[in-house]
Design an enzyme around this catalytic site. Structure first.
Site, PDB file in Angstrom:
ATOM      1  N   ASP A  29       0.751  -1.045  -0.174  1.00  0.00           N
ATOM      2  CA  ASP A  29       0.140  -0.107  -0.022  1.00  0.00           C
ATOM      3  C   ASP A  29       0.778   1.230  -0.068  1.00  0.00           C
ATOM      4  OD1 ASP A  29      -3.129   0.552   0.999  1.00  0.00           O
ATOM      5  OD2 ASP A  29      -1.843   2.247   1.062  1.00  0.00           O
ATOM      6  N   HIS A  45     -11.680  -6.576 -13.323  1.00  0.00           N
ATOM      7  CA  HIS A  45     -12.213  -5.448 -12.592  1.00  0.00           C
ATOM      8  C   HIS A  45     -13.545  -5.909 -12.109  1.00  0.00           C
ATOM      9  CE1 HIS A  45     -12.922  -1.315 -11.654  1.00  0.00           C
ATOM     10  NE2 HIS A  45     -14.204  -1.723 -11.715  1.00  0.00           N
ATOM     11  N   HIS A  99     -10.483  -4.976  -3.633  1.00  0.00           N
ATOM     12  CA  HIS A  99      -9.419  -5.259  -3.234  1.00  0.00           C
ATOM     13  C   HIS A  99      -9.469  -5.629  -1.589  1.00  0.00           C
ATOM     14  CE1 HIS A  99     -10.114  -0.846  -2.488  1.00  0.00           C
ATOM     15  NE2 HIS A  99      -9.485  -0.906  -1.263  1.00  0.00           N
TER      16      HIS A  99
HETATM   17  P1  AMP Z   1      -9.887   1.697   0.127  1.00  0.00           P
HETATM   18  O1  AMP Z   1     -10.059   2.720   1.306  1.00  0.00           O
HETATM   19  O2  AMP Z   1     -10.260   0.301   0.830  1.00  0.00           O
HETATM   20  O3  AMP Z   1     -10.753   1.986  -0.933  1.00  0.00           O
HETATM   21  O4  AMP Z   1      -8.309   1.519   0.090  1.00  0.00           O
HETATM   22  C1  AMP Z   1      -7.813   1.920  -0.952  1.00  0.00           C
HETATM   23  C2  AMP Z   1      -6.120   1.602  -0.537  1.00  0.00           C
HETATM   24  O5  AMP Z   1      -5.529   1.855  -1.840  1.00  0.00           O
HETATM   25  C3  AMP Z   1      -5.667   2.806   0.492  1.00  0.00           C
HETATM   26  O6  AMP Z   1      -5.012   2.188   1.393  1.00  0.00           O
HETATM   27  C4  AMP Z   1      -4.419   3.520  -0.564  1.00  0.00           C
HETATM   28  O7  AMP Z   1      -3.408   3.952   0.336  1.00  0.00           O
HETATM   29  C5  AMP Z   1      -4.261   2.385  -1.577  1.00  0.00           C
HETATM   30  N1  AMP Z   1      -3.467   2.906  -2.610  1.00  0.00           N
HETATM   31  C6  AMP Z   1      -4.322   3.910  -3.498  1.00  0.00           C
HETATM   32  N2  AMP Z   1      -3.554   4.101  -4.709  1.00  0.00           N
HETATM   33  C7  AMP Z   1      -2.473   3.212  -4.563  1.00  0.00           C
HETATM   34  C8  AMP Z   1      -1.335   3.172  -5.147  1.00  0.00           C
HETATM   35  N3  AMP Z   1      -0.896   3.546  -6.455  1.00  0.00           N
HETATM   36  N4  AMP Z   1      -0.412   2.009  -5.053  1.00  0.00           N
HETATM   37  C9  AMP Z   1      -0.530   1.427  -3.900  1.00  0.00           C
HETATM   38  N5  AMP Z   1      -1.703   1.557  -3.064  1.00  0.00           N
HETATM   39  C10 AMP Z   1      -2.651   2.521  -3.573  1.00  0.00           C
HETATM   40 ZN    ZN Z   2     -10.027  -1.993 -12.045  1.00  0.00          ZN
END
Ligand code: AMP
Ligand code: ZN
Length: 113
Positions: A29, A45, A99
Site C-alpha cells: 500500500d 475488474h 481489493h
Molecule cells: P480503500 O479505502 O479500501 O479503497 O483502500 C484503497 C487503498 O489503496 C488505500 O489504502 C490506499 O493507500 C491504496 N492505494 C491507492 N493508490 C495506490 C497506489 N498507487 N499504490 C498502492 N496503494 C494505493
Molecule cells: Zn479496475
C-alpha cells in the site's frame, strides 16, 4: 482505462509487487496503516463485493489463500494480522476496484479491534 488498480495490474502504474500470477496481484500500500500493509486485487475488474457472483467466489477464496501466504512470508502469521475488504462508500471504500487489505506488524485497533 481509468481504474488505478487495473493500471497497477497492467503494470502501467508502478507498484511494489510482492506476488502476481494470471488471476491476482499483491503490492505494498502506498500509504501504509501498519508496518505490513499489502493490497491484494483480482486482475479482473470488480467494483466491490456486490459484483461477485457464483464461480467468482472461488477467486475470493484464492485471494484469502494468497493473503495467508503473504502473512507467513512477511513474518506476521503468528503475531496476527487482519484481512479487510471495504465494500461501498459507507464501508470506507475509496478505490473502486475490489481489493483486500492485509495488515499487521503492530497491535491493530479500530472498529473491529
Ligand atoms: P480503500 O479505502 O479500501 O479503497 O483502500 C484503497 C487503498 O489503496 C488505500 O489504502 C490506499 O493507500 C491504496 N492505494 C491507492 N493508490 C495506490 C497506489 N498507487 N499504490 C498502492 N496503494 C494505493
Ligand atoms: Zn479496475
Amino acid at each position: 482505462m481509468s481504474c488505478i488498480f487495473c493500471q497497477i495490474g497492467a503494470g502501467t502504474i508502478p507498484s511494489k509487487v510482492l506476488f502476481k500470477d494470471d488471476k491476482v496481484i499483491a503490492f505494498r500500500d502506498i500509504n501504509p496503516q501498519a508496518p505490513v500493509h499489502i493490497v491484494i486485487i483480482p486482475r479482473k475488474h470488480f467494483t466491490n463485493l456486490n459484483d461477485i457472483k457464483g464461480d467468482d467466489f472461488g477467486l475470493i477464496a484464492y485471494i484469502i489463500s494468497i493473503a495467508t501466504e503473504l502473512a507467513r512470508s512477511e513474518g506476521i502469521a503468528e503475531s496476527g494480522y487482519r484481512i479487510a475488504v471495504n465494500s461501498g462508500k459507507e464501508g470506507g471504500q475509496v478505490v473502486g476496484h475490489l481489493h483486500f487489505h492485509l495488515l499487521g506488524g503492530r497491535q491493530l485497533t479500530g472498529e473491529l479491534g
